[in-house]
Design a protein around this motif. Structure first.
Motif, short mmCIF file in Angstrom:
data_model
loop_
_atom_site.label_atom_id
_atom_site.label_comp_id
_atom_site.label_asym_id
_atom_site.label_seq_id
_atom_site.Cartn_x
_atom_site.Cartn_y
_atom_site.Cartn_z
N ASP A 530 0.82 -1.44 0.09
CA ASP A 530 -0.10 -0.21 -0.14
C ASP A 530 0.47 1.35 0.05
O ASP A 530 0.55 2.54 -0.26
CB ASP A 530 -1.15 -0.38 0.92
CG ASP A 530 -1.87 -0.64 1.46
OD1 ASP A 530 -2.42 -1.31 -0.09
OD2 ASP A 530 -2.76 -1.22 2.15
N ASN A 531 2.13 1.15 0.78
CA ASN A 531 2.33 2.17 0.54
C ASN A 531 3.59 2.53 -0.88
O ASN A 531 3.35 4.39 -1.24
CB ASN A 531 4.39 2.09 1.77
CG ASN A 531 4.09 2.86 2.93
OD1 ASN A 531 2.89 3.42 3.40
ND2 ASN A 531 5.07 2.56 3.88
N ARG A 533 1.74 1.56 -3.33
CA ARG A 533 0.61 2.58 -3.95
C ARG A 533 0.68 3.65 -4.15
O ARG A 533 0.50 4.15 -4.72
CB ARG A 533 -0.07 1.60 -4.53
CG ARG A 533 -0.90 -0.81 -4.22
CD ARG A 533 -2.09 -0.42 -4.31
NE ARG A 533 -1.83 -1.63 -4.43
CZ ARG A 533 -1.74 -2.79 -3.41
NH1 ARG A 533 -1.80 -2.48 -2.55
NH2 ARG A 533 -1.57 -3.94 -3.78
N PHE A 534 0.50 3.93 -2.72
CA PHE A 534 0.29 5.64 -2.18
C PHE A 534 1.73 6.31 -3.37
O PHE A 534 1.56 7.80 -3.56
CB PHE A 534 0.78 5.02 -0.80
CG PHE A 534 0.04 6.52 -0.60
CD1 PHE A 534 0.56 7.95 -0.68
CD2 PHE A 534 -1.36 6.85 0.38
CE1 PHE A 534 0.27 9.03 0.05
CE2 PHE A 534 -2.14 8.16 0.61
CZ PHE A 534 -1.21 8.91 0.97
N GLN A 574 8.77 1.71 1.81
CA GLN A 574 8.13 0.26 1.85
C GLN A 574 9.49 -0.59 1.33
O GLN A 574 8.99 -1.72 2.27
CB GLN A 574 7.90 0.40 0.03
CG GLN A 574 7.28 -0.54 -0.94
CD GLN A 574 8.09 -1.01 -1.84
OE1 GLN A 574 8.43 -0.61 -1.97
NE2 GLN A 574 8.56 -2.51 -2.54
#
Length: 726
Positions: A530-531, A533-534, A574
């Motif tokens: 998720d990091n 993707r962010f 990440q």
């Protein structure tokens, strides 16, 4: 592998971290950014990641002082330090001069570059003002050993070999020892004392007391050797090691003394027939006594002697008390959470999956390369070979702590996972745990089947049936020593029940802990994804900023620069999260599974006792009584009464056979109790593995927390210039 694993892979976009060192004992100074290692010297250009008035981290020189304490090295290291100290190279209280330490380089076969490299690692490029202490000297000797084995010369390499430290060839120490013997001979001559009085020499200063280490050496630092004389290191003079001359030694290990008998008058659960067996001949009796005295049998010995001081009781006396159950007043000379000393190097077996399958079409199987560095052997084995070995061990050692094998396949929703890559890797790690648990066990590691499995280069398919049919239980043919039963604690059965209950509950807890830790690891991986993707979303956002704020674009470059910095540091976070998850997978998770396997194997050992430790002594006693009544009737029969020919002889032979069977079964029950007692003494060491597990995991968490804090602090500095409208 280093304690904290290797550094996460660097990406071109993560330029701010290119200069950081993440190795535990990285030899290169960090440049351009703060060093975020757990053991950072604190001399980086950046601030402390915590930005609080905490104590400054130890420098590399301080790490060298604590890396190899005297309690975790072989005796040759301690002897070498004492010889250099006594050769006149004393620099102070318990330290030697650098020149004295360099004497070890003589005739060691190292070139000048290697010598300079070793000295630089020890001293940090500066002349030590107070000389080299024992721990620094130990690191120097270990580096010489690594150089002679052509290994990498780093402090990381020394740390990885802590359980299997090299013992280098040091001709200089032999010369010092010879010179010392010659000097002692001359000084002890009467003519020398008459001609010239001995000068007043100051008393040699002893080394300062060793402080308890709370760090990574927690498992290896037990000074009491469970296989040798309990007085092996008493006083720690190390100039004249104590040997148990009354018992033979094997493989460099002094045989254990026999267990001291408990107080007389213990209630014995024995049959009336166990003391009336036919007397053995003198030769057999002598052989049996020798076996129990030396502790050396043909692989079927049940006991290993006392695990502590002379006169210590066994398991029922509180794991370290005297024969009366009192705790010994002498302090235990080991570091906090210590295990066995490195005097006897712990063997390590590696299992590597070979890439190519073997066999035809539907009958293909995978092979594993099993390598033992200590034995110098490399063999190819398949999974069924491991299964066969465990089956043989179950037949011969049903009352031992037999390690667990991973399953051949796992069914998930009706689908067998025998070819899934993740499952295959988990099975390989399970085979590694199995093999290492075998070779480190004091009895199973000496079993000929285990040695054959690790060293015979040919396939075992042709030997399986032949060997399996000849395997017998370890107690077969052993005679019961007269004092063995009395030496067992009276509360042994109660202790078994207590330990069994605790082990059962602990095993269930560790099974759940392993599952939870795997979930935490996967959750870390999910947060890392998720990091990333962010980070990508923020990068895409910078493309729309000029059009979004087209009314006045003066501040847009600074705005995009701050957004890009946030995206970059999210990508760095990440990478750190993924690296931490990988380190957990290969480190702490395997440690938890090792403890889980240990507990389950002890639980299974008690379950096997319920199945296989039964006897039919009450039935035999009733049959003997019946046959003796028949014999009495035959003896008192009238002289003219008819009798079957040979009936009396058959009854007498049946009585003798049953009596001997009772004796053998009773002896077997005593051997089983002794065996279980010794297995629990060996199992007791697993608590030190738990201590080391938690210590290392906490250090890993601190390391990655520091790296994350350093990453976000760097981001906070970079976004300071973003426009605020003030």
């Amino acid at each position: 592998m280093s304690l904290f694993g290797s550094s996460p892979p660097e990406e071109p976009s993560q330029s701010t971290r290119s200069g950081k060192s993440q190795s535990l004992f990285d030899d290169d100074r960090a440049t351009g950014a703060a060093n975020s290692s757990l053991f950072d010297d604190g001399d980086g250009s950046g601030p402390s990641p915590w930005d609080m008035p905490t104590p400054k981290k130890s420098a590399k020189r301080d790490m060298v002082k604590t890396l190899l304490p005297a309690t975790s090295v072989p005796e040759s290291y301690v002897d070498a330090f004492d010889l250099v100290l006594e050769a006149g190279f004393e620099a102070g209280a318990g330290s030697v001069t650098l020149a004295g330490a360099k004497k070890l380089f003589e005739s060691s076969g190292l070139d000048t570059d290697e010598q300079a490299r070793i000295v630089n690692l020890i001293t940090g490029g500066q002349e030590p003002s107070g000389g080299l202490g024992r721990s620094e000297f130990n690191v120097l000797v270990a580096l010489i050993g690594l150089a002679q084995e052509h290994e990498e010369l780093t402090l990381d390499a020394v740390d990885e070999r802590r359980r299997n430290l090299p013992e280098p060839s040091l001709p200089a120490t032999q010369q010092m020892r010879t010179a010392k013997v010659s000097e002692n001979t001359e000084n002890s001559s009467p003519s020398s004392r008459d001609i010239q009085a001995a000068p007043n020499e100051p008393a040699p200063e002893t080394s300062p007391p060793k402080s308890k280490q709370l760090g990574r050496d927690s498992l290896e630092n037990l000074d009491a050797d469970p296989w040798g004389s309990p007085a092996l290191h008493k006083g720690h003079t190390h100039t004249n090691p104590v040997r148990n001359d009354a018992t033979p030694s094997s493989n460099g290990v002094t045989a254990a003394r026999p267990l001291v008998g408990a107080a007389a008058g213990n209630n014995r659960t024995t049959s009336a027939f166990t003391t009336h067996s036919e007397p053995p001949d003198s030769a057999s009796s002598t052989l049996a006594n020798d076996d129990i005295t030396t502790g050396q049998t043909d692989g079927s010995a049940g006991g290993w002697g006392s695990f502590g001081n002379p006169g210590q009781g066994g398991l029922g006396n509180g794991f370290g008390g005297d024969d009366q159950g009192n705790q010994s007043s002498r302090p235990v000379s080991r570091s906090l959470g210590g295990g066995r000393t490195n005097r006897h190097i712990e063997e390590t077996v590696t299992v590597t999956l070979l890439p190519e399958k073997e066999g035809m079409f539907m009958f293909q199987h995978r092979n594993y390369e099993v390598k033992s560095a200590r034995r110098g052997s490399t063999v190819i084995r398949r999974y069924s070979d491991f299964v066969w070995l465990l089956d043989c061990l179950h037949k011969k050692y049903p009352f031992r702590q037999l390690p667990l094998l991973p399953p051949k396949r796992v069914a998930v929703n009706g689908r067998h996972l025998a070819t899934d890559s993740n499952f295959i890797e988990k099975r390989r790690r399970g085979l590694v745990r199995f093999a290492n648990a075998l070779v480190r066990h004091p009895v199973l590691g000496q079993e000929e089947l285990v040695k054959m499995f690790l060293t015979v280069p040919t396939e075992l398919a042709g030997l399986r049936k032949q060997v399996s049919s000849s395997v017998q239980e370890e107690f077969t043919g052993r005679r019961l020593p007269p004092d063995l039963e009395d030496s067992l604690p009276t509360n042994l059965l109660e202790t078994f029940d207590t330990v069994r209950s605790g082990v059962r509950q602990s095993a269930e807890a560790y099974i759940n802990l392993c599952t939870l830790l795997e979930r935490l690891m996967k959750r870390n991986q999910g947060i890392a994804a998720d990091n990333l993707r962010f980070s990508h979303a923020l990068t895409d956002l910078t493309e729309f900023s000029p059009s979004t704020y087209a009314t006045d674009t003066n501040d847009v470059p600074l705005l995009n620069e701050g957004i890009s910095s946030t995206a970059k540091h999210l990508a760095t976070s990440q990478s750190l999260l993924e690296e931490e998850a990988r380190v957990w997978d290969e480190g702490v998770l395997e440690d938890f599974k090792k403890q889980r396997d240990t507990l389950v194997s002890v639980r299974d050992m008690f379950d096997r006792r319920d199945r296989y430790a039964k006897d039919n002594i009450p039935y035999l006693e009733r049959r003997i009584e019946s046959n003796e009544q028949k014999l009495a009737g035959l003896m008192n029969r009238p002289s003219n009464a008819p009798v079957k020919p040979g009936e009396q002889e058959k009854l007498e032979q049946a009585v003798r056979t049953d009596k001997q069977s009772i004796v053998d079964q009773h002896a077997r029950s005593v051997f089983i109790k002794e065996c279980l007692r010794d297995e629990l003494q060996y199992f007791q060491q697993s608590q030190y593995h738990v201590s080391k597990l938690h210590q290392e995991w906490s250090q890993e968490r601190v390391k990655y927390a520091e790296l994350q804090v350093d990453n976000w602090r760097a981001l906070s500095e970079e976004v300071e210039n973003m426009p605020t409208g003030d």
